[in-house]
Design a protein around this motif. Structure first.
Motif, PDB file in Angstrom:
ATOM      1  N   LEU A  95     -48.326 -77.748  -2.221  1.00 28.54           N
ATOM      2  CA  LEU A  95     -47.189 -76.881  -1.880  1.00 28.54           C
ATOM      3  C   LEU A  95     -46.024 -77.726  -1.375  1.00 28.54           C
ATOM      4  O   LEU A  95     -44.879 -77.544  -1.799  1.00 28.54           O
ATOM      5  CB  LEU A  95     -47.590 -75.842  -0.836  1.00 28.54           C
ATOM      6  CG  LEU A  95     -46.479 -74.919  -0.343  1.00 28.54           C
ATOM      7  CD1 LEU A  95     -45.929 -74.093  -1.498  1.00 28.54           C
ATOM      8  CD2 LEU A  95     -46.967 -74.029   0.760  1.00 28.54           C
ATOM      9  N   TYR A  96     -46.305 -78.677  -0.475  1.00 33.97           N
ATOM     10  CA  TYR A  96     -45.251 -79.560   0.037  1.00 33.97           C
ATOM     11  C   TYR A  96     -44.631 -80.372  -1.101  1.00 33.97           C
ATOM     12  O   TYR A  96     -43.407 -80.497  -1.184  1.00 33.97           O
ATOM     13  CB  TYR A  96     -45.812 -80.495   1.115  1.00 33.97           C
ATOM     14  CG  TYR A  96     -44.823 -81.518   1.585  1.00 33.97           C
ATOM     15  CD1 TYR A  96     -43.775 -81.164   2.430  1.00 33.97           C
ATOM     16  CD2 TYR A  96     -44.904 -82.847   1.173  1.00 33.97           C
ATOM     17  CE1 TYR A  96     -42.845 -82.088   2.856  1.00 33.97           C
ATOM     18  CE2 TYR A  96     -43.984 -83.785   1.594  1.00 33.97           C
ATOM     19  CZ  TYR A  96     -42.962 -83.404   2.440  1.00 33.97           C
ATOM     20  OH  TYR A  96     -42.042 -84.322   2.855  1.00 33.97           O
ATOM     21  N   LEU A  97     -45.467 -80.908  -1.978  1.00 35.86           N
ATOM     22  CA  LEU A  97     -44.953 -81.679  -3.102  1.00 35.86           C
ATOM     23  C   LEU A  97     -44.102 -80.812  -4.034  1.00 35.86           C
ATOM     24  O   LEU A  97     -43.079 -81.267  -4.544  1.00 35.86           O
ATOM     25  CB  LEU A  97     -46.115 -82.325  -3.874  1.00 35.86           C
ATOM     26  CG  LEU A  97     -46.860 -83.424  -3.135  1.00 35.86           C
ATOM     27  CD1 LEU A  97     -48.080 -83.863  -3.933  1.00 35.86           C
ATOM     28  CD2 LEU A  97     -45.965 -84.601  -2.834  1.00 35.86           C
ATOM     29  N   SER A  98     -44.509 -79.569  -4.240  1.00 30.79           N
ATOM     30  CA  SER A  98     -43.737 -78.649  -5.071  1.00 30.79           C
ATOM     31  C   SER A  98     -42.373 -78.353  -4.439  1.00 30.79           C
ATOM     32  O   SER A  98     -41.354 -78.331  -5.129  1.00 30.79           O
ATOM     33  CB  SER A  98     -44.488 -77.338  -5.278  1.00 30.79           C
ATOM     34  OG  SER A  98     -45.684 -77.557  -5.950  1.00 30.79           O
ATOM     35  N   ILE A  99     -42.365 -78.133  -3.145  1.00 33.29           N
ATOM     36  CA  ILE A  99     -41.104 -77.892  -2.432  1.00 33.29           C
ATOM     37  C   ILE A  99     -40.219 -79.137  -2.475  1.00 33.29           C
ATOM     38  O   ILE A  99     -39.015 -79.051  -2.680  1.00 33.29           O
ATOM     39  CB  ILE A  99     -41.379 -77.439  -0.975  1.00 33.29           C
ATOM     40  CG1 ILE A  99     -42.017 -76.055  -0.973  1.00 33.29           C
ATOM     41  CG2 ILE A  99     -40.106 -77.457  -0.138  1.00 33.29           C
ATOM     42  CD1 ILE A  99     -42.554 -75.622   0.371  1.00 33.29           C
ATOM     43  N   LEU A 100     -40.845 -80.295  -2.307  1.00 28.78           N
ATOM     44  CA  LEU A 100     -40.115 -81.555  -2.339  1.00 28.78           C
ATOM     45  C   LEU A 100     -39.435 -81.744  -3.699  1.00 28.78           C
ATOM     46  O   LEU A 100     -38.271 -82.134  -3.768  1.00 28.78           O
ATOM     47  CB  LEU A 100     -41.085 -82.703  -2.062  1.00 28.78           C
ATOM     48  CG  LEU A 100     -40.549 -84.046  -1.634  1.00 28.78           C
ATOM     49  CD1 LEU A 100     -39.795 -83.917  -0.324  1.00 28.78           C
ATOM     50  CD2 LEU A 100     -41.686 -85.029  -1.478  1.00 28.78           C
TER      51      LEU A 100
END
Length: 102
Positions: A95-100
């Protein structure tokens, strides 16, 4: 209203982006990611640098080392094929990588 190329800070950053030290910086982030499983830290620093390059650098040439090193940066410990708790799974960091990336 744009960035002033004459600004000393912009000139220092431009000088860094086109120096061998920049290659060492990207290589160091790749080593941190690959050996020490610090992909989150490395990817965040690389993305912030890439955004600066896209918005303010004189050209996009400094992006190319990121692509070359990005291929080898994922660590064996975070290989989703070997580790079901990898940071690349959506609930553990995906999720963090997707947001990033968004």
């Amino acid at each position: 209203m744009g960035i002033h190329r004459e600004c000393p800070l912009v000139q220092r950053i431009d000088h860094f982006l086109y120096s061998p030290a920049y290659l060492l910086f990207i290589g160091g982030l790749t080593i941190l990611a690959n050996i020490f499983c610090l992909e989150m830290v490395s990817y965040t620093a690389i993305l912030v640098t890439a955004v600066y390059i896209c918005l303010f650098a004189r050209d996009i040439l400094p992006l190319f080392p990121m692509f070359a090193c990005g291929y080898i940066s994922p660590s064996m410990g975070n290989n989703p094929g070997l580790n079901s708790e990898s940071i690349f799974s959506f609930r553990n960091g995906g999720l963090y990588l997707s947001i990033l990336l968004g």
